[in-house]
Design a protein around this motif. Structure first.
Motif, short mmCIF file in Angstrom:
data_model
loop_
_atom_site.label_atom_id
_atom_site.label_comp_id
_atom_site.label_asym_id
_atom_site.label_seq_id
_atom_site.Cartn_x
_atom_site.Cartn_y
_atom_site.Cartn_z
N ASP A 47 38.62 -1.60 -27.97
CA ASP A 47 39.03 -1.81 -29.36
C ASP A 47 37.82 -2.12 -30.23
O ASP A 47 37.70 -1.64 -31.36
N ALA A 48 36.92 -2.94 -29.70
CA ALA A 48 35.72 -3.30 -30.44
C ALA A 48 34.84 -2.09 -30.69
O ALA A 48 34.39 -1.83 -31.81
N ASP A 49 34.59 -1.31 -29.64
CA ASP A 49 33.73 -0.14 -29.78
C ASP A 49 34.31 0.87 -30.77
O ASP A 49 33.58 1.48 -31.57
N ARG A 50 35.63 1.02 -30.73
CA ARG A 50 36.27 1.97 -31.64
C ARG A 50 36.03 1.56 -33.10
O ARG A 50 35.68 2.40 -33.95
N TRP A 51 36.19 0.28 -33.41
CA TRP A 51 36.03 -0.13 -34.80
C TRP A 51 34.57 -0.20 -35.24
O TRP A 51 34.26 0.00 -36.42
N LEU A 52 33.66 -0.41 -34.30
CA LEU A 52 32.24 -0.29 -34.66
C LEU A 52 31.93 1.14 -35.06
O LEU A 52 31.18 1.39 -36.01
N GLU A 53 32.53 2.09 -34.34
CA GLU A 53 32.33 3.50 -34.69
C GLU A 53 32.96 3.83 -36.05
O GLU A 53 32.47 4.68 -36.78
#
Length: 357
Positions: free
Chosen positions: A297-303
């Motif tokens: 979830d974190a990586d997705r929103w950083l992207e």
């Protein structure tokens, strides 16, 4: 590609990673709203987060929502917080105080006062009191002359927070509490300059944030928002228009950050990311839902353009959450029964990961 473990410059602070510990009510303060030595240990255990945002702290007496929550409206409360901030700093951390005015989500048995709100419309649900859950009472509608006083309460608490050693403050503008009530189209039925149109409904939020910026500076001021959420019976119409106008006004104030909860669809959240020119903290999972925020979830929103990612419940049982995320270690489960029960069990008793043979 941006990594969750890259450093980040936030105002005058250098964060060693982009993990934010989200604010979570734990009701471990004294009856006088004083922070305790256990609270100092709890936050210090989690100081590897890039930034800690504390549990909600009431800015005045009428703003207290639940028993057992800490305050920042007396000198005794300021003094009680100093060992907490010192412990976090001694462990290399950075910490903001979340300023939470409960508004209509309160009870006379907790504060000795009738709750206040933008209008005499009760919240939906039961609120915690010293004798257990009770129906939320009808609040007293704030007089026009009283509204700026409540907006100023955030600024007064922010000054005390800085005096107590906090690196900054986050105004709780989310989840059905006072700022959220003013943004609402059903909790706010006012016909004066604080109600009705979108510019009027955002006025209280802008005044509260502006006063806080004047008190402690924009680099020390953030705000948390939950667009389109339905906490405590709060409803909002014209969600995208409402938050676009609010963020456009707040953009003039050079804030440390805006902290958004995933309480509406990606299309709206991404539109708001486009509107907001500053640092965005994203809480990627619906608060208190079945899902707990994870690395994906974190990586997705950083992207998608977020700068920092907040984790809530994962931090309860994992004081070393940053290291667990970094090295893909198991995330320990938390015990919901100990969320609000008081005492150190389920508060200080979760260990860091121990490698076994």
């Amino acid at each position: 590609m941006t990594s969750l473990f890259d450093s980040y410059r936030l105002g005058d602070l250098t964060l060693p990673n982009r993990v934010v510990m989200a604010p979570m009510t734990r009701v471990r303060a004294t009856a006088e709203g004083l922070a305790t030595p256990s609270m100092a240990t709890y936050y210090a255990q989690r100081a590897t987060a890039g930034l800690i945002v504390t549990e909600g702290v009431q800015p005045n007496v009428v703003g207290q929502s639940n028993p057992g929550t800490p305050g920042l409206h007396t000198e005794e409360q300021v003094a009680a917080w100093r060992p907490v901030t010192a412990a976090v700093h001694a462990n290399g951390g950075r910490v903001f105080a979340q300023l939470m005015h409960g508004g209509r989500v309160s009870h006379p048995d907790t504060t000795g006062l009738q709750p206040v709100g933008p209008s005499a419309v009760p919240a939906v649900g039961d609120v915690f009191t010293p004798t257990g859950p009770q129906p939320v009472p009808v609040p007293r509608a704030l007089d026009l002359a009283e509204v700026p006083e409540q907006a100023q309460s955030y600024a007064q608490a922010a000054r005390r927070a800085v005096d107590a050693g906090f690196d900054g403050v986050e105004l709780h503008g989310a989840n059905g509490y006072l700022i959220s009530q003013f943004l609402s189209s059903n909790a706010n039925l006012r016909t004066d300059r604080y109600g009705g149109s979108v510019p009027n409904r955002i006025r209280f939020a802008v005044e509260a944030v502006s006063a806080t910026v004047e008190a402690v500076g924009g680099a020390r001021t953030g705000i948390r928002l939950s667009p389109g959420a339905n906490f405590w019976g709060v409803e909002e119409t014209e969600v995208l228009e409402l938050y676009t106008e609010l963020l456009s006004e707040l953009a003039r104030l050079d804030l440390a950050y805006v902290h958004l909860e995933a309480t509406t669809g990606d299309e709206t959240l991404l539109a708001l990311r486009h509107v907001w020119p500053g640092t965005l903290v994203m809480n990627p999972v619906y608060p208190m839902g079945a899902k707990v925020t994870g690395r994906s979830d974190a990586d997705r929103w950083l992207e998608l353009g977020a700068d920092l990612i907040s984790f809530g419940r994962a931090f309860i049982a994992n004081p070393d959450l940053v290291e667990r995320l970094r090295t893909d270690l198991p995330i320990a489960p938390f015990d919901e029964a100990t969320y609000y029960q008081g005492g150190d069990a389920g508060y200080l008793t979760y260990p860091a990961y121990q490698q076994t043979a």
